[in-house]
Enzyme design. Structure first.
Site, PDB file in Angstrom:
ATOM      1  CB  CYS A 404      -0.936   0.063   1.206  1.00  0.00           C
ATOM      2  SG  CYS A 404      -2.148  -1.223   1.236  1.00  0.00           S
ATOM      3  CG  ASN A 405       4.866   3.321   0.809  1.00  0.00           C
ATOM      4  OD1 ASN A 405       5.128   4.128  -0.088  1.00  0.00           O
ATOM      5  ND2 ASN A 405       5.228   3.494   2.054  1.00  0.00           N
TER       6      ASN A 405
END
Ligand SMILES: Cc1ncc(COP(=O)(O)O)c(C=O)c1O
Length: 476
Positions: A404-405
């Site tokens: 999620c980055n």
């Protein structure tokens, strides 16, 4: 039998060398006893748990203490004056006070707003920050998507969004761009700067000095402490961000479903909630078509709070306090340092390196989250999904992908803005398979090993041996 013996001897030899290099680890041996007493299920079931940035682990004691508390009492929905409601309110308020105490945050300055998780805290800021045309939202490339997502609230209200790049190979931020952006403010502009205290992709720890630096130039500062708080002390009497978000399960595993926003009172008062809900108002009327939002944290906690689990937050934090966050930090950093040394020293017989590390190659300016990709002797990357699947076969829990980055992953894997824009040209939603096709074999993914309270030398040793098994192999 002989193989087991060989493994044990090699592990012991490696351990002796490790403690010679990282003698501070020996000051944390009480955590070995703790692993045996409170986390025994790890070794009983042969787990090598290396996903603490995904989720922390709970001590057995936290569960029993929580269950005893629930069994002993009768607790009703809080915020009423009946005895069972009062009993729940008392426990929840005690937890709220203890969260402030744990982070050394003065109750005169800060309030705790319980949320579902860190993302819930971030959404509260995103939807309530009074962005208007001309305002600015500035954030680093290596933010979690829940911080990235706040840009949609900013843009919807006409504010501009600016990213500060992180630079390979260590993925620290470009401080010249940061300084330039902080300098570019106009009178009356509302400006919000968000960064992770520790990147959940690379483990980079950005300087907390940025908080004061930005505030001195009139910025509001949001510190995402979700990946930092589990293994680092955060003292809010020294560092005074306007907003801090975190998830408790990342610090002590249980319960899931509770996070918080630690908000500076003055800054909270300037937020505008876009709606009201049960619990957030003092008065609301149907016929009068009006409402008054409650002051402080109450105006931000929608509906019934997670009142039976919130007491377990105090239990969890008291457990961490009894162990000592400094001891956890020392241990994790010694293990991370050794892990990085070993990974960086692995070469195929051709002399080509096996590992590419994303983030600093030493223990400065980083935490115990170690993210890599593995490459074969021809320099071809091993697909992270294959690496994860091979780790699964050894009962090693890693996390792979981009965590999620996406910003950090794109920089780490050398993907340009043009490459990434190509994924957002079509009107239809793109599937992950189509995404991989457009990326033509490249991907912003990686393999992450992260350490925490119950990590020991055997965990990192087994991960190193796992990585070693890729030496001189060809990536398919
Ligand atoms: C740095 C960081 N911020 C925010 C989040 C979001 O946390 P949650 O999924 O608990 O809302 C995470 C989760 O991994 C994280 O690592």
């Amino acid at each position: 039998m002989a193989a087991i013996l060989d493994h044990h001897v090699a592990l012991q030899q490696a351990y002796s060398e490790f403690v010679r290099q990282y003698p501070a680890y020996l000051d944390t041996v009480k955590l070995d006893a703790l692993r045996a007493s409170e986390f025994s299920r790890l070794d009983e079931q042969g787990h090598v748990y290396l996903d603490y940035t995904g989720g922390g682990l709970y001590a057995d004691r936290q569960l029993t203490d929580h269950m005893k508390l629930l069994q002993r009492g009768v607790f009703g929905n809080p915020h009423s004056s009946n005895p069972t409601s009062m009993a729940a309110t008392e426990l929840d308020e005690s937890a709220r006070r203890f969260v402030l105490e744990y982070f050394n945050a003065s109750p005169d300055e800060y309030v705790i707003i319980f949320t579902q998780n860190a993302s819930g805290a971030l959404k509260l800021i995103g939807e309530s920050y009074p962005f208007a045309p001309g305002d600015r939202y500035v954030l680093t490339f290596d933010n979690h998507n829940s911080v990235n997502g706040m840009r949609e609230f900013a843009r919807a209200r006409g504010a501009s969004v600016h990213y500060i790049p992180v630079l390979p190979p260590d993925l620290c931020a470009d401080e010249a761009v940061l300084q330039q952006l902080l300098d570019e403010t106009l009178p009356g502009q509302k400006t919000l700067f968000a960064f992770p205290a520790q990147s959940n992709f690379s483990g980079v720890q950005h300087p907390l000095e940025w908080i004061g630096l930005a505030q001195a130039q009139g910025w509001d500062v949001l510190l995402d402490a979700a990946a930092f708080a589990p293994t680092n002390p955060l003292d809010l009497s020294i560092w005074k961000p306007d907003f801090v978000d975190l998830s408790f399960y990342k610090i002590f595993g249980y319960p899931t479903g509770i996070g918080c926003l630690i908000a500076h009172k003055d800054k909270l008062a300037r937020l505008h909630r876009p709606w009201f809900a049960g619990g957030t108002i003092t008065i609301a009327s149907v016929q009068g078509d009006g409402y008054y939002l409650a002051e402080g944290e109450r105006g931000f906690e929608d509906g019934t709070i997670n009142y039976l689990n919130i007491p377990a937050v105090e239990i969890g934090l008291r457990f961490i306090q009894s162990v000592g966050i400094d001891a956890i930090h020392t241990r994790v950093m010694a293990l991370a340092g050794w892990l990085i040394d070993q990974l960086m020293g692995m070469n195929h017989t051709t002399g080509k390196p096996l590992v590419r590390l994303y983030g600093p190659a030493n223990t400065d300016q980083r935490g115990g989250t170690v993210t890599i990709n593995l490459f074969d002797p021809d320099g071809k990357v091993f697909d992270f999904r294959d690496v994860e699947s091979a780790a699964n076969d050894r009962n090693i829990s890693l996390r792979t992908g981009c965590f999620c980055n996406p910003g950090a992953g794109e920089v780490a894997n050398n993907l340009s803005a043009e490459d990434m824009r190509a994924c957002f040209q079509q009107e239809e939603r793109m599937s992950f398979e189509e995404f991989l096709l457009v990326m033509d074999g490249r991907s912003p993914g990686a393999v992450r090993a992260s350490l925490g309270i119950a990590s020991n030398f055997s965990d990192v040793y087994q991960f190193v041996e796992f990585a070693r098994s890729f030496l001189d192999r060809a990536a398919e």
